[in-house]
Design a protein around this motif. Structure first.
Motif, short mmCIF file in Angstrom:
data_model
loop_
_atom_site.label_atom_id
_atom_site.label_comp_id
_atom_site.label_asym_id
_atom_site.label_seq_id
_atom_site.Cartn_x
_atom_site.Cartn_y
_atom_site.Cartn_z
N THR A 168 0.85 -1.19 0.00
CA THR A 168 0.00 0.00 0.00
C THR A 168 0.89 1.24 0.00
OG1 THR A 168 -0.17 0.47 2.37
CG2 THR A 168 -1.47 -1.39 1.53
N PRO A 169 0.33 2.43 -0.06
CA PRO A 169 1.18 3.62 -0.02
C PRO A 169 2.01 3.73 1.25
CG PRO A 169 -0.96 4.20 -0.90
CD PRO A 169 -1.06 2.77 -0.43
N SER A 170 1.62 3.02 2.34
CA SER A 170 2.36 3.22 3.59
C SER A 170 2.84 1.93 4.25
CB SER A 170 1.49 3.98 4.60
OG SER A 170 0.37 3.20 4.98
N GLN A 171 2.44 0.75 3.74
CA GLN A 171 2.85 -0.48 4.40
C GLN A 171 2.84 -1.65 3.43
OE1 GLN A 171 0.02 -2.21 7.20
NE2 GLN A 171 -1.63 -0.97 6.37
N THR A 172 3.45 -2.75 3.88
CA THR A 172 3.45 -4.01 3.13
C THR A 172 2.99 -5.12 4.06
OG1 THR A 172 5.26 -3.29 1.70
CG2 THR A 172 4.85 -5.66 1.85
N THR A 208 -7.37 0.82 3.32
CA THR A 208 -7.53 1.75 4.45
C THR A 208 -6.97 3.13 4.16
OG1 THR A 208 -5.45 0.95 5.40
CG2 THR A 208 -7.48 -0.14 6.13
N GLU A 209 -6.42 3.32 2.95
CA GLU A 209 -5.90 4.63 2.55
C GLU A 209 -5.97 4.72 1.03
OE1 GLU A 209 -1.65 4.96 3.26
OE2 GLU A 209 -1.47 2.77 3.26
N GLY A 211 -4.77 5.71 -2.88
CA GLY A 211 -3.50 5.67 -3.60
C GLY A 211 -3.33 4.37 -4.35
N TYR A 213 -2.06 0.62 -5.02
CA TYR A 213 -1.79 -0.65 -4.35
C TYR A 213 -1.18 -1.60 -5.36
CZ TYR A 213 -4.64 0.53 -0.22
OH TYR A 213 -5.13 1.10 0.93
#
Length: 860
Positions: A168-172, A208-209, A211, A213
């Motif tokens: 995701t834009p902020s985590q894997t 959850t955000e 952007g 994926y």
């Protein structure tokens, strides 16, 4: 009829087999229908019954609770007038050396053959396709995996694993894919048919955000591994509060990720499903109806029983129902749950998903038919010789880990999924060693946290607080973030408040009363009928009282035959309107400090009246044993009076027989109304008058006694529960006397008391004031305790309390407004002005016939 005590049965209908073992536990009920061939094994004999009928169906029933103590082959006749039928029943008896396992093996073999999901294919991971039209934040996004592989069991990660990597834009994170079989339902006036499609593998994401994926899927089988090309998704913005969590500002409250508080208002949702029968197409329709009516009334929460004889996704092998045994998940049942979860998502209703039923799996069942649903028992094809082995057997634990994995893969992306619940009503403590139970929950809650990328709330539900220390140790586990229990201890269900507030105080976590309803013995014995509660008192009082605690709600159990049947949904809207501005997440939220409550004294009666004392059942020793009954029938320490009379052997540490200090205006009578007696064998109940035995009657605890009975488990030495619903009465001369009541049996009995011709003054009903104070003021609920289901149960109408005044303490000094509400209608009644002086506010309530609510607001 016959007297088969223990053994096994096997039945055939339309070429399908079903069966199970018998036990010494007796209960009436249909075991299988329709049946064409039936075999009963009680080594060393095998009894075969072959049924042939025209225009009628045969069924096999256990009927050992009846005086006949037998099993029955029953003929169901057509209902139309003038219908005819004919039939033959052939019986055969032969010697047999079969064990129960050998006898039942053909059922399991048939299930393995007919329900096999094995697949052979050349390993390939070709592509990922997004089947969700426009992925947005806070909505489930579904991917189809174009792949092939070889496996015997798609639910066994040691055989085949399909895992997605999500960037995701902020985590894997990684997420298991799941085996999926689509179904379609065709419903017309003539037919209602569900048809099955071809198997697939799918991945469900919860963005959850917003952007970009990036997702890839790795497939691993016995031949190697293969990876799909990367799929890129663009997730759009959407208005979304996030998932439910424990509040960061108030550790006993729930809140969305956004920080906004959440208070559960809802019910239990379930529909009974029988082994030996196909899953009914319309069962979800009824449950969707409950959810729709709940949501229309501003309810927001359900507890969904995804277990055993409800919406079980795994059950012992059963071809008719499509069940394959432990760790293998019925795709039709899963499809049903998908549809219900989609309904909840569309209506904004949150779900507590219950995975397992302790009353089938780990608790010794009250009724023998429940054993058929124990997926983990060796007798039904599972690994465990005993129920206790479930907690420690490695095979059983691995099978449950598979269930966790599948549930996370299939439903973990649902924005309506509020929390995972392990068990319904597991026994912990008492006769059950708590150590392995707690260790199991520690292991499995960690497994949920490992697999669920969104780390949802995890909970479970013990069967009462039988062992406070064991409960405390269970809820001390950090991964069990929400505590709960079920409450059927009250006839006046305003007492559910005490259960909720005790849970908050004892465990320091959000606490839910996962089920509540009328006192269990009153319902099971048939003394209380929900259809008579036209005002919905049981539901209303439980809901409103708990809403005034720091607890997180109480969920109705009796829905189809009560809340829905009587159209009681509007009460959710009324309660929601009253509490919608209550700041649950505020760290300053506290229980209201209630001072004195005053009411006009009772008027003198023209003739002495009867007094009824109906104490509540408590699994604690009564703190007092002397009770002075006043001339109006009130007892100052009535809260210490226990409805359970404890016997002389089991639970002897709880024994504390009550003595009543009385002053009769003229000759009258003292009656002990005995409802349920639990124990085994002789059970004398003794009434003593002024130290002398006045009456002693043996209410024997054996099968076939009383109005109704059942084998009671869990309990020592096979306790029997017998409902006598009988009066034990002694005459009392005028004047001062002491009456002592004792149970001399081995376990317990539940009682109420009636004093005929005792009261000389109208009794002032108890007024209970409950509420929460917060920085903006307080929310208060006041209840006339004579207005409750007790009045229905005993035929004693509610008595208005006159000229009521209530003193509230601990408030901020200064001017306030008191906005009065009618809980029954949801109407705002009036607004009064007042002043808090020295922390105390005086509220003039007036006459209180039922209940009333009030919002206190500080004025600038």
């Amino acid at each position: 009829s016959g007297t088969l005590v223990a053994g096994a049965w096997r039945a055939e209908s339309a070429g399908l087999l079903t069966g199970a073992t018998f036990t010494d536990t007796k209960s009436a009920g249909t075991l299988v229908e329709p049946v064409e061939r039936l075999e009963l094994l009680a080594p060393p004999r095998l009894l075969t019954l072959k049924a042939d009928a025209q225009e009628a169906d045969w069924s096999f029933q256990e009927w050992r609770t009846a005086p006949h103590d037998c099993y029955r082959i029953r003929v169901e006749l057509p209902a139309n007038q003038g219908a005819k039928w004919s039939g033959q029943l052939a019986l055969g008896l032969e010697a047999s050396e079969l064990t129960h396992d050998q006898f039942l093996e053909p059922i399991r073999e048939q299930a393995r053959e007919r329900l096999s999901l094995a697949h052979e294919g050349e390993l390939a991971a070709r592509a990922l396709t997004c089947v969700t039209e426009k992925p947005v934040v806070g909505r489930s996004c579904e991917l189809l995996v174009d792949m092939d592989c070889t496996f015997d069991d798609p639910f066994d990660p040691a055989d085949v694993t399909v895992v997605a990597q999500v960037i995701t834009p902020s985590q894997t994170y990684t997420l298991p894919a799941f085996y999926y079989v689509p179904f379609e339902r065709e419903k017309t006036e003539e037919t209602d048919v569900v048809t099955q499609g071809d198997p697939e593998w799918r991945v469900r994401l919860l963005p959850t955000e917003p952007g970009e994926y990036r997702v890839t899927v790795r497939v691993k089988d016995r031949n190697g591994t293969a990876d799909t090309p990367e799929l890129r998704l663009t997730v759009g913005e959407a208005d979304w509060k996030g998932l439910l969590r424990v509040s960061e500002t108030n550790p006993v409250a729930l809140a969305w990720d956004s920080g906004e508080g959440f208070y559960p208002l809802g019910v239990n949702v379930f529909e009974h499903t029988s082994l030996g029968k196909p899953l009914p197409p319309g069962r979800i329709d009824r449950c969707k109806g409950y959810v729709e009516r709940l949501a229309a009334a501003q309810g927001n929460f359900i507890r969904l029983r995804m277990d055993s004889w409800w919406f079980g996704i795994d059950n012992p092998p059963d071809v008719a129902g499509g069940y394959m045994g432990a760790g293998k998940f019925s795709q039709r049942a899963c499809w049903d749950i998908d549809r219900l979860m989609q309904t909840c998502e569309s209506l904004g209703v949150q779900v507590m998903l219950c995975l397992e039923n302790a009353n089938a799996t780990v608790n010794s069942p009250r009724e023998g038919w429940r054993r058929r649903y124990n997926t983990y028992a060796k007798a039904t094809g599972g690994p465990c010789e005993t129920m206790a082995e479930f907690w420690t057997d490695e095979t059983a634990r691995e099978l449950f880990r598979r269930k966790i994995r599948y549930c996370v893969a299939r439903w973990g992306a649902g924005p309506s999924l509020a929390m995972w619940e392990f068990f319904n009503e597991e026994v912990i403590g008492g006769n059950v060693d708590p150590a392995p139970v707690i260790a199991w929950h520690e292991e499995m809650s960690a497994e949920f946290k490992r697999l669920d990328p969104h780390r949802r709330i995890v909970t479970t539900s013990p069967m009462g607080e039988r062992d406070p220390q064991a409960n405390k140790a269970l809820w001390a586990l950090p991964n069990l973030e929400v505590a709960q229990v079920h409450d059927y201890a009250h006839t006046n269900t305003a007492g559910v408040y005490d259960t909720a507030q005790h849970g908050v105080d004892a465990f320091g976590k959000p606490f839910i009363v996962g089920e509540f309803g009328m006192q269990g013995g009153a319902v099971r014995s048939g003394r209380f009928k929900h259809g008579e509660d036209r005002e919905g008192l049981v539901a209303h009082l439980g809901r409103w009282s708990v809403a005034m605690s720091q607890g997180m709600g109480a969920l109705d159990w009796y829905v189809s035959n009560y809340v829905d049947a009587l159209g009681l949904w509007d009460d959710f809207a009324h309660l929601n309107a009253f509490i919608s501005d209550l700041p649950r997440t505020d760290p300053g939220l506290e229980c209201l400090d209630v001072g004195e409550t005053r009411a006009a004294p009772g008027r003198l009666l023209a003739a002495p009246g009867d007094v009824i004392l109906h104490p509540r059942e408590s699994w604690e020793k009564a703190p007092e044993n002397r009770f002075v009954v006043s001339d109006d029938g009130s007892v100052g320490n009535e809260d210490a009076l226990n409805a359970w009379l404890w016997g002389t052997q089991n639970h002897v540490d709880l024994r504390n027989p009550p003595t009543f200090v009385l002053d009769y205006p003229r000759a009258g009578a003292f009656t002990v109304h005995v409802m349920e007696v639990v124990g085994r064998g002789s059970n004398p109940v003794r009434i003593s008058l002024d130290g002398e035995i006045a009456l002693e009657e043996d209410l024997i605890c054996e099968e076939g006694k009383g109005e109704k009975w059942e084998v009671r488990q869990p309990g020592p030495e096979g306790n029997v529960a017998v409902w006598y619903n009988t009066d034990l009465t002694v005459g009392i001369p005028a004047g001062k006397h002491e009456v002592t009541v004792e149970n001399l049996g081995r376990d317990r009995c539940s009682v109420q008391y009636r004093l005929a011709g005792y009261a000389t003054r109208e009794r002032v009903p108890g007024i209970r004031v409950l509420g929460l104070r917060h920085p903006r003021g307080a929310h208060v609920w006041m209840h006339n305790s004579s207005w409750s289901a007790d009045a229905i149960l005993h035929g004693t109408p509610a008595v208005p309390a006159r000229e009521v005044t209530v003193f509230l303490r601990g408030l901020n000094d200064g001017p306030v407004e008191a906005e009065w509400w009618a809980p029954i209608t949801g109407e705002a009644l009036r607004t009064d002005s007042g002043t808090v002086t020295d922390g105390t506010l005086t509220l003039t309530v007036g006459d209180l016939a039922k209940d009333i609510a009030c919002k206190i607001r500080y004025r600038q």
